[in-house]
Design an enzyme around this catalytic site. Structure first.
Site, mmCIF file in Angstrom:
data_model
loop_
_atom_site.group_PDB
_atom_site.id
_atom_site.type_symbol
_atom_site.label_atom_id
_atom_site.label_comp_id
_atom_site.label_asym_id
_atom_site.label_seq_id
_atom_site.Cartn_x
_atom_site.Cartn_y
_atom_site.Cartn_z
ATOM 1 N N ASN A 25 3.194 -5.716 3.247
ATOM 2 C CA ASN A 25 2.382 -4.829 2.406
ATOM 3 C C ASN A 25 3.304 -3.776 1.805
ATOM 4 O OD1 ASN A 25 0.598 -2.998 1.329
ATOM 5 N ND2 ASN A 25 -0.294 -2.363 3.292
ATOM 6 N N LYS A 31 2.477 -1.572 -0.264
ATOM 7 C CA LYS A 31 1.739 -0.341 -0.616
ATOM 8 C C LYS A 31 2.069 0.029 -2.071
ATOM 9 C CE LYS A 31 1.574 0.730 4.253
ATOM 10 N NZ LYS A 31 1.468 1.720 5.330
ATOM 11 N N GLY A 71 3.581 3.894 9.877
ATOM 12 C CA GLY A 71 4.584 4.709 9.196
ATOM 13 C C GLY A 71 5.155 5.822 10.053
ATOM 14 N N SER A 113 4.444 0.190 12.371
ATOM 15 C CA SER A 113 5.865 0.384 12.709
ATOM 16 C C SER A 113 6.524 -0.881 13.258
ATOM 17 C CB SER A 113 6.032 1.562 13.683
ATOM 18 O OG SER A 113 5.647 2.765 13.047
HETATM 19 P P1 13P Z 1 4.359 0.529 8.607
HETATM 20 O O1 13P Z 1 4.919 -0.841 8.947
HETATM 21 O O2 13P Z 1 5.165 1.266 7.596
HETATM 22 O O3 13P Z 1 4.077 1.317 9.844
HETATM 23 O O4 13P Z 1 2.958 0.263 7.897
HETATM 24 C C1 13P Z 1 2.050 -0.571 8.495
HETATM 25 C C2 13P Z 1 0.988 -0.854 7.521
HETATM 26 O O5 13P Z 1 0.222 0.016 7.164
HETATM 27 C C3 13P Z 1 0.907 -2.221 6.991
HETATM 28 O O6 13P Z 1 -0.287 -2.442 6.338
#
Ligand code: 13P
Length: 253
Positions: A21, A23, A176, A207
């Protein structure tokens, strides 16, 4: 944990899912750069790449073999919903999956569990497989009420949702932050999810990185991972795909 409560999954019946993802990150230039490393590394696993919606059509045109997903969709089929994207629009540009109920969407858009169920049904009506996210906030984790919280989220976010879907457990406090849930916590939650959803692929997110991928994929009832930040780093995500491939070939740690 009692032995009869452990629903064993190993050796892998199916290749693991790795969902990346991005984002609100990434450009066409980054996409072209990373695919050189990632396409060859993505064997013996099901890699579902969820870039921003702006890149899905581009990715499909240039890399027709990759499996693509959106990061959210509207519950509405079309209309005056400025800024939103419908499931049919995602399907139109080549998506096969869509993440719904990510905690960032729940938070920023005030999306309720009922909204998430509606989005999942809208996705399925257009032939997309929803990846339905659930996860508890830190205070719930601390209070020891995680399973009660998740049960309600699950019941309401899956209300009326039939057919094919995946569920991703993403504890909000692990997203995150670099604070991955412990292996024991993941195993505990995923056993609970498996008891409710015997046939649904179950992902863990929060994470995930190159160093913990194999251990997490080795947890009972974890069928895959959902990766955020680490999926934007070329070397790290290449290692994650390689680790997933090794698990898919049953080369266990
Ligand atoms: P991180 O891997 O950055 O913690 O994010 C996880 C996430 O929200 C995946 O959809």
């Amino acid at each position: 944990m009692r032995a009869e409560n452990m629903i064993q999954k190993l050796p892998y019946q199916k290749p693991p899912y790795i969902v990346s993802n991005w984002k609100m990150n990434g450009t066409k230039a980054l996409l072209a750069e990373v695919m050189r490393f990632w396409q060859p590394a993505a064997s013996h696993l099901t890699w579902i790449f969820c870039p921003p919606a702006t890149l899905i059509g581009h990715a499909k045109a240039y890399f027709p073999d990759i499996i693509l997903g959106g990061q959210d969709c509207s519950a509405e089929p079309s209309g005056a919903f400025t800024g939103d994207i419908s499931a049919s629009q995602l399907a139109d540009v080549g998506a096969r999956y869509v993440i719904v109920g990510h905690s960032e969407v729940r938070l920023h858009n005030n999306a309720t569990n009922a909204d998430i169920a509606a989005k999942a049904k809208a996705a399925q009506s257009q032939g997309l497989t929803p990846i339905i996210c659930i996860g508890e906030p830190e205070e719930v984790h601390r209070s020891g009420e995680t399973l009660t919280y998740l049960k309600k989220q699950l019941d309401e976010s899956l209300a009326g949702v039939h057919g094919e879907f995946l569920v991703a457990y993403e504890p909000i406090w692990a997203i995150g932050t670099g604070k991955t849930a412990t292996i024991n916590d993941i195993e505990h939650v995923h056993l609970f999810l498996r008891e409710h959803l015997p046939k649904v692929p179950l992902l863990y997110g929060g994470s995930v990185n190159a160093a913990n991928t194999r251990a997490i994929l080795g947890v009972n009832n974890v069928d895959g991972i959902l990766v955020g930040g680490a999926s934007l780093k070329i070397d790290e995500f290449t290692q994650i795909l390689r680790a997933g491939s090794a698990v898919g070939r049953n080369e266990l740690p």
